[in-house]
Design a protein around this motif. Structure first.
Motif, PDB file in Angstrom:
ATOM      1  N   PRO A 110       0.828  -1.213   0.000  1.00 41.55           N
ATOM      2  CA  PRO A 110       0.000   0.000   0.000  1.00 41.55           C
ATOM      3  C   PRO A 110       0.862   1.263   0.000  1.00 41.55           C
ATOM      4  CG  PRO A 110      -0.764  -1.566   1.658  1.00 41.55           C
ATOM      5  CD  PRO A 110       0.541  -2.088   1.127  1.00 41.55           C
ATOM      6  N   ASP A 111       0.578   2.158  -0.915  1.00 41.15           N
ATOM      7  CA  ASP A 111       1.333   3.411  -1.094  1.00 41.15           C
ATOM      8  C   ASP A 111       2.841   3.161  -1.198  1.00 41.15           C
ATOM      9  OD1 ASP A 111      -0.934   4.900  -1.202  1.00 41.15           O
ATOM     10  OD2 ASP A 111      -0.499   6.128   0.546  1.00 41.15           O
ATOM     11  N   ASN A 112       3.213   1.993  -1.714  1.00 45.97           N
ATOM     12  CA  ASN A 112       4.624   1.596  -1.845  1.00 45.97           C
ATOM     13  C   ASN A 112       5.384   1.676  -0.528  1.00 45.97           C
ATOM     14  OD1 ASN A 112       4.595   0.918  -4.586  1.00 45.97           O
ATOM     15  ND2 ASN A 112       4.765   3.070  -5.155  1.00 45.97           N
ATOM     16  N   GLY A 113       4.664   1.562   0.588  1.00 48.33           N
ATOM     17  CA  GLY A 113       5.304   1.613   1.899  1.00 48.33           C
ATOM     18  C   GLY A 113       5.643   3.014   2.361  1.00 48.33           C
ATOM     19  N   PHE A 114       5.146   4.025   1.681  1.00 46.62           N
ATOM     20  CA  PHE A 114       5.488   5.413   2.015  1.00 46.62           C
ATOM     21  C   PHE A 114       4.311   6.197   2.595  1.00 46.62           C
ATOM     22  CE2 PHE A 114       8.800   4.340  -1.070  1.00 46.62           C
ATOM     23  CZ  PHE A 114       9.916   4.741  -0.359  1.00 46.62           C
ATOM     24  N   TYR A 115       3.427   5.524   3.307  1.00 49.10           N
ATOM     25  CA  TYR A 115       2.339   6.233   3.989  1.00 49.10           C
ATOM     26  C   TYR A 115       2.926   7.328   4.873  1.00 49.10           C
ATOM     27  CZ  TYR A 115      -1.574   2.789   3.556  1.00 49.10           C
ATOM     28  OH  TYR A 115      -2.592   1.996   3.139  1.00 49.10           O
ATOM     29  N   PRO A 116       2.488   8.564   4.751  1.00 47.00           N
ATOM     30  CA  PRO A 116       2.914   9.598   5.711  1.00 47.00           C
ATOM     31  C   PRO A 116       1.945   9.613   6.905  1.00 47.00           C
ATOM     32  CG  PRO A 116       1.788  10.620   3.869  1.00 47.00           C
ATOM     33  CD  PRO A 116       1.810   9.128   3.603  1.00 47.00           C
ATOM     34  N   PHE A 117       2.339   9.025   8.008  1.00 45.69           N
ATOM     35  CA  PHE A 117       1.486   8.946   9.194  1.00 45.69           C
ATOM     36  C   PHE A 117       1.582  10.213  10.022  1.00 45.69           C
ATOM     37  CE2 PHE A 117       2.229   4.488   8.238  1.00 45.69           C
ATOM     38  CZ  PHE A 117       1.019   3.894   8.516  1.00 45.69           C
ATOM     39  N   GLN A 118       0.457  10.634  10.574  1.00 43.31           N
ATOM     40  CA  GLN A 118       0.407  11.742  11.530  1.00 43.31           C
ATOM     41  C   GLN A 118      -0.496  11.326  12.680  1.00 43.31           C
ATOM     42  OE1 GLN A 118       2.079  14.606  11.648  1.00 43.31           O
ATOM     43  NE2 GLN A 118       3.163  13.936   9.826  1.00 43.31           N
ATOM     44  N   PRO A 119      -0.023  11.222  13.895  1.00 45.59           N
ATOM     45  CA  PRO A 119       1.357  11.442  14.331  1.00 45.59           C
ATOM     46  C   PRO A 119       2.283  10.305  13.896  1.00 45.59           C
ATOM     47  CG  PRO A 119       0.014  10.802  16.208  1.00 45.59           C
ATOM     48  CD  PRO A 119      -0.912  10.928  15.024  1.00 45.59           C
ATOM     49  N   ASP A 120       3.591  10.614  13.868  1.00 46.70           N
ATOM     50  CA  ASP A 120       4.611   9.688  13.369  1.00 46.70           C
ATOM     51  C   ASP A 120       4.623   8.337  14.074  1.00 46.70           C
ATOM     52  OD1 ASP A 120       5.470  11.613  11.588  1.00 46.70           O
ATOM     53  OD2 ASP A 120       7.119  12.303  12.858  1.00 46.70           O
ATOM     54  N   GLU A 121       4.245   8.303  15.351  1.00 47.97           N
ATOM     55  CA  GLU A 121       4.316   7.044  16.118  1.00 47.97           C
ATOM     56  C   GLU A 121       3.522   5.920  15.462  1.00 47.97           C
ATOM     57  OE1 GLU A 121       0.956   7.518  19.539  1.00 47.97           O
ATOM     58  OE2 GLU A 121       2.565   9.007  19.506  1.00 47.97           O
ATOM     59  N   TRP A 122       2.512   6.265  14.663  1.00 49.90           N
ATOM     60  CA  TRP A 122       1.712   5.231  14.009  1.00 49.90           C
ATOM     61  C   TRP A 122       2.500   4.508  12.926  1.00 49.90           C
ATOM     62  CZ3 TRP A 122      -2.578   2.892  15.531  1.00 49.90           C
ATOM     63  CH2 TRP A 122      -3.231   3.455  16.634  1.00 49.90           C
ATOM     64  N   ASP A 123       3.531   5.136  12.390  1.00 45.70           N
ATOM     65  CA  ASP A 123       4.419   4.459  11.450  1.00 45.70           C
ATOM     66  C   ASP A 123       5.107   3.288  12.151  1.00 45.70           C
ATOM     67  OD1 ASP A 123       5.844   3.898   9.148  1.00 45.70           O
ATOM     68  OD2 ASP A 123       7.240   5.557   9.377  1.00 45.70           O
ATOM     69  N   ARG A 124       5.571   3.515  13.392  1.00 44.79           N
ATOM     70  CA  ARG A 124       6.201   2.445  14.170  1.00 44.79           C
ATOM     71  C   ARG A 124       5.182   1.371  14.563  1.00 44.79           C
ATOM     72  NH1 ARG A 124       9.022   6.633  15.504  1.00 44.79           N
ATOM     73  NH2 ARG A 124       7.860   7.335  17.313  1.00 44.79           N
ATOM     74  N   ILE A 125       3.964   1.794  14.900  1.00 44.95           N
ATOM     75  CA  ILE A 125       2.929   0.826  15.289  1.00 44.95           C
ATOM     76  C   ILE A 125       2.630  -0.113  14.118  1.00 44.95           C
ATOM     77  CG2 ILE A 125       0.483   0.585  15.896  1.00 44.95           C
ATOM     78  CD1 ILE A 125       0.870   3.204  17.581  1.00 44.95           C
ATOM     79  N   PHE A 126       2.449   0.455  12.928  1.00 42.25           N
ATOM     80  CA  PHE A 126       2.215  -0.389  11.749  1.00 42.25           C
ATOM     81  C   PHE A 126       3.434  -1.272  11.494  1.00 42.25           C
ATOM     82  CE2 PHE A 126      -1.681   1.586  10.872  1.00 42.25           C
ATOM     83  CZ  PHE A 126      -2.228   1.129   9.683  1.00 42.25           C
ATOM     84  N   GLY A 127       4.609  -0.645  11.465  1.00 44.89           N
ATOM     85  CA  GLY A 127       5.834  -1.381  11.161  1.00 44.89           C
ATOM     86  C   GLY A 127       6.145  -2.507  12.124  1.00 44.89           C
ATOM     87  N   SER A 128       5.776  -2.327  13.393  1.00 42.90           N
ATOM     88  CA  SER A 128       6.076  -3.366  14.400  1.00 42.90           C
ATOM     89  C   SER A 128       5.250  -4.631  14.172  1.00 42.90           C
ATOM     90  CB  SER A 128       5.811  -2.835  15.811  1.00 42.90           C
ATOM     91  OG  SER A 128       4.417  -2.663  16.033  1.00 42.90           O
ATOM     92  N   ARG A 129       4.192  -4.525  13.392  1.00 39.18           N
ATOM     93  CA  ARG A 129       3.335  -5.691  13.144  1.00 39.18           C
ATOM     94  C   ARG A 129       3.780  -6.500  11.933  1.00 39.18           C
ATOM     95  NH1 ARG A 129      -2.484  -3.876  15.440  1.00 39.18           N
ATOM     96  NH2 ARG A 129      -1.613  -2.719  17.175  1.00 39.18           N
TER      97      ARG A 129
END
Length: 135
Positions: A110-129
């Motif tokens: 999805p989005d080639n893995g470049f989703y811009p998350f706001q707030p940034d912490e959600w990038d880590r939450i997704f990535g940790s899964r």
């Protein structure tokens, strides 16, 4: 070859057919993205599988109001889980037309893995899964 798909009827409501995108990690539904007004003023909300709205934005702003859970939510989650079995990450896109669930597509990046998350912490939450097995 020519591939033809059934045209899905748009409901007689503002914004048209809602797009339910179920993000699955290791075959399990984790997040549900609901897109609104995709061709005019695109917004979307994220929910967990229990339909609790999640407090972040990603690519597009949040919609001003919550979507009601689809009446076939349990069926949609089960279908997404079946289709996602054995896959580290896949987004299963579904529609509900009347009381019928329709598969739109499966997206592996999805989005080639470049989703811009706001707030940034959600990038880590997704990535940790995202877990890759070594087998």
């Amino acid at each position: 070859r020519i591939l033809c798909e059934e045209m899905l009827p748009a409901p007689q409501t503002e914004g048209g057919l809602l797009d339910y995108k179920i993000v699955c990690f290791s075959g399990k539904p984790q997040f549900i993205q609901v897109d609104f007004d995709r061709f005019t003023h695109h917004t979307h909300n994220f929910y967990d599988p229990e339909w609790q709205r999640l407090p972040f934005e990603c690519t597009y702003p949040q919609h001003s109001t919550d979507a009601a859970p689809p009446s076939r939510l349990k069926e949609m989650l089960a279908l997404a889980e079946t289709l996602a079995a054995g896959i580290p990450l896949v987004r299963v896109d579904l529609y509900q037309v009347g009381e019928r669930v329709v598969v739109g597509e499966m997206t592996f990046t999805p989005d080639n893995g470049f989703y811009p998350f706001q707030p940034d912490e959600w990038d880590r939450i997704f990535g940790s899964r995202l877990i890759f097995s070594e087998s």
